[in-house]
Enzyme design. Structure first.
Site, PDB file in Angstrom:
ATOM      1  N   CYS A 120       0.725  -1.479  -0.063  1.00  0.00           N
ATOM      2  CA  CYS A 120       0.027  -0.257  -0.158  1.00  0.00           C
ATOM      3  C   CYS A 120       0.820   1.089   0.186  1.00  0.00           C
ATOM      4  O   CYS A 120       1.557   1.353   0.772  1.00  0.00           O
ATOM      5  CB  CYS A 120      -1.041   0.019   1.172  1.00  0.00           C
ATOM      6  SG  CYS A 120      -1.591   1.512   1.655  1.00  0.00           S
ATOM      7  N   CYS A 175       0.514   4.136   2.938  1.00  0.00           N
ATOM      8  CA  CYS A 175       1.213   3.085   3.724  1.00  0.00           C
ATOM      9  C   CYS A 175       2.226   3.331   4.554  1.00  0.00           C
ATOM     10  O   CYS A 175       2.542   3.973   5.174  1.00  0.00           O
ATOM     11  CB  CYS A 175       0.652   1.754   4.456  1.00  0.00           C
ATOM     12  SG  CYS A 175      -1.439   0.673   3.824  1.00  0.00           S
TER      13      CYS A 175
END
Length: 156
Positions: A68, A71
């Protein structure tokens, strides 16, 4: 009309900042504990390490995935806050790919999703990368403050 233009500018700047951080973090693997106030938590230890601990100290849980991009932007930011706040809250990291039962339990549908726990209950939730002032606002809203020396700086 002016509001729409201003909104478009803010979105463009925010997107640029996120992309710039994402590109710089893209080559790095997700780090192990970046803060002494951070721990990786799995489903077996979640109740003990997060819910029980949150009765004494607020616990911010970052549900993330290795793949991600946002993230990778949020991870160092949250770790920086955890260090700067020196134990005023603890940061728990949950890898959603390895802990899918926690994703279902807390209705996690996008990454990153961050939950703040107090007294065994989730009291705040946000999804996506946030700017430092937004995270600071959330912490302050829930009575979590950095020690005086750390709060004197401009940004985390």
């Amino acid at each position: 009309m002016h509001v729409a233009i201003l909104t478009a500018i803010v979105v463009a700047v925010f997107t640029f900042l996120l992309l710039r951080r994402w590109r710089s973090a893209k080559q790095e693997a997700m780090p192990d504990n970046r803060s002494s106030y951070e721990a990786f938590v799995n489903a077996d230890e979640f109740d003990e390490m997060v819910l029980k601990t949150s009765h004494k100290t607020p616990v911010m849980v970052d549900f993330y995935a290795e793949w991600c991009g946002p993230c990778r932007v949020l991870t160092p930011l949250l770790a920086g806050f955890a260090d700067d706040y020196q134990g005023a809250f603890l940061l728990a990291k949950v890898d959603v790919d390895k802990n899918q039962q926690l994703m279902q339990r807390f209705d996690i549908r996008a990454m990153p999703t961050v939950l703040l726990f107090r007294d065994g209950e989730s009291v705040e939730r946000f999804t996506g990368a946030k700017l430092p002032h937004s995270i600071r606002y959330i912490l302050t809203k829930h009575g979590i403050h950095a020690p005086k020396a750390a709060s004197d700086g401009e940004d985390v």
